[in-house]
Design a protein around this motif. Structure first.
Motif, mmCIF file in Angstrom:
data_model
loop_
_atom_site.group_PDB
_atom_site.id
_atom_site.type_symbol
_atom_site.label_atom_id
_atom_site.label_comp_id
_atom_site.label_asym_id
_atom_site.label_seq_id
_atom_site.Cartn_x
_atom_site.Cartn_y
_atom_site.Cartn_z
ATOM 1 N N GLY A 9 -1.691 -2.085 -3.247
ATOM 2 C CA GLY A 9 -0.313 -2.388 -2.888
ATOM 3 C C GLY A 9 -0.204 -3.229 -1.628
ATOM 4 O O GLY A 9 0.590 -4.175 -1.560
ATOM 5 N N GLU A 10 -1.036 -2.904 -0.630
ATOM 6 C CA GLU A 10 -0.987 -3.666 0.620
ATOM 7 C C GLU A 10 -1.568 -5.070 0.451
ATOM 8 O O GLU A 10 -1.075 -6.027 1.066
ATOM 9 C CB GLU A 10 -1.726 -2.907 1.721
ATOM 10 C CG GLU A 10 -1.022 -1.639 2.154
ATOM 11 C CD GLU A 10 0.341 -1.897 2.776
ATOM 12 O OE1 GLU A 10 0.401 -2.485 3.872
ATOM 13 O OE2 GLU A 10 1.344 -1.492 2.148
ATOM 14 N N GLY A 13 1.299 -6.956 -1.557
ATOM 15 C CA GLY A 13 2.508 -7.135 -0.752
ATOM 16 C C GLY A 13 2.298 -8.062 0.424
ATOM 17 O O GLY A 13 3.139 -8.932 0.711
ATOM 18 N N SER A 58 5.506 -4.171 -3.284
ATOM 19 C CA SER A 58 4.444 -3.227 -2.937
ATOM 20 C C SER A 58 4.927 -1.806 -2.674
ATOM 21 O O SER A 58 4.107 -0.872 -2.660
ATOM 22 C CB SER A 58 3.696 -3.724 -1.695
ATOM 23 O OG SER A 58 4.562 -3.804 -0.586
ATOM 24 N N SER A 62 2.283 1.403 -2.264
ATOM 25 C CA SER A 62 1.758 1.740 -0.937
ATOM 26 C C SER A 62 2.812 2.135 0.081
ATOM 27 O O SER A 62 2.468 2.528 1.198
ATOM 28 C CB SER A 62 0.975 0.540 -0.385
ATOM 29 O OG SER A 62 1.841 -0.550 -0.132
ATOM 30 N N ALA A 64 4.755 -0.115 1.272
ATOM 31 C CA ALA A 64 5.094 -1.426 1.847
ATOM 32 C C ALA A 64 5.065 -1.452 3.370
ATOM 33 O O ALA A 64 6.022 -1.852 4.009
ATOM 34 C CB ALA A 64 6.467 -1.882 1.339
#
Length: 258
Positions: A9-10, A13, A58, A62, A64
């Motif tokens: 996710g990181e 994003g 994201s 995660s 975000a």
């Protein structure tokens, strides 16, 4: 959230954040770009929309963070486990570097036109002589001060990051560590626009260590003609300043709001 979700996710994003944020800088800076000379308003709103888009994408994976200063502030506040901090940071720096490479690919022709124009780079000898200084397209990748004063530059980054992280801690992030809500994403993006308009003038408002460091590394590695230096003498300020600001914001939150 699993470590895998946080990491992926990181990466995604932060890559989107840098792609759109660096993209608006490229659009405004480079020759043969339709948006050239669009100005500071375009840059500040472009970065705000970059935060908005990267965070929306994201957040389900995660939460975000997209920013080590935010991760640090959340860890101090208690919303993020300290054991997850390295996972967040690893995804963020990789995502920032990926986003910078994507900016280069999207504006490949414009970079070439800009860096082969004698009005921009002068003669080759003068470019080589300025290898340690900021090159003519470094501003597409990383920040730099208008007045080079270590104390002022550091303090500016600390103050601006305190505003960002405190705003996130007080309304943009859930205390259970699940991350940004829908309204929180929008408000955080508007806060970033406000910081850019009000506090971005002195240093270009990095307010995010990987936003500056990841693209600066990419600038140093990319095969750009006449690119000049990556200004490593300044590079520690947009890393250390935001981290200090994020830590202070986490402490303020615990004292005043917890």
């Amino acid at each position: 959230m699993s470590s895998h979700d946080i990491f992926i996710g990181e990466i995604i994003g932060t890559a989107v954040l840098i792609l759109l944020g660096g993209g608006v800088c490229a659009a405004v800076t480079l020759k043969r770009s339709k948006a050239r000379n669009a100005g500071w308003l375009a840059i500040t709103f472009g970065w705000g929309f970059a935060v908005l888009t990267g965070a929306y994408i994201s957040a389900p994976l995660s939460g975000a963070h997209l920013n080590p200063a935010v991760t640090l502030g959340l860890a101090i506040e208690g919303g993020t486990k300290w054991s997850d901090v390295p996972v967040y940071l690893g995804g963020q720096i990789l995502g920032a570097m990926l986003g910078a490479v994507l900016v280069w690919l999207a504006y490949y022709g414009q970079f070439h036109a800009h860096l082969t124009d004698r009005e921009i780079v002068g003669d080759a000898k003068s470019v080589e002589a300025r290898e340690s200084e900021a090159g003519p397209v470094l501003g597409v990748f990383s920040t730099g001060p208008e007045i080079r004063n270590v104390v002022q530059n550091l303090v500016t980054e600390i103050i601006a990051t305190i505003v960002l992280v405190l705003a996130i801690l007080t309304q943009g992030l859930n205390g259970d560590g699940k991350g940004l809500g829908v309204i929180g994403v929008l408000i955080t993006a508007l806060v970033v626009v406000g910081i850019g308009l009000s506090l971005g003038g002195p240093t270009g408002y990095a307010i995010n260590p990987v936003r500056d460091l990841g693209p600066r590394i990419v600038h140093a590695l990319l095969p750009l003609p006449n690119k000049g230096g990556s200004d490593w003498g300044y590079a520690w300020i947009p890393v250390v300043g935001p981290l200090i600001g994020g830590a202070i914001a986490g402490g303020i939150y615990n004292i005043a709001f917890a």
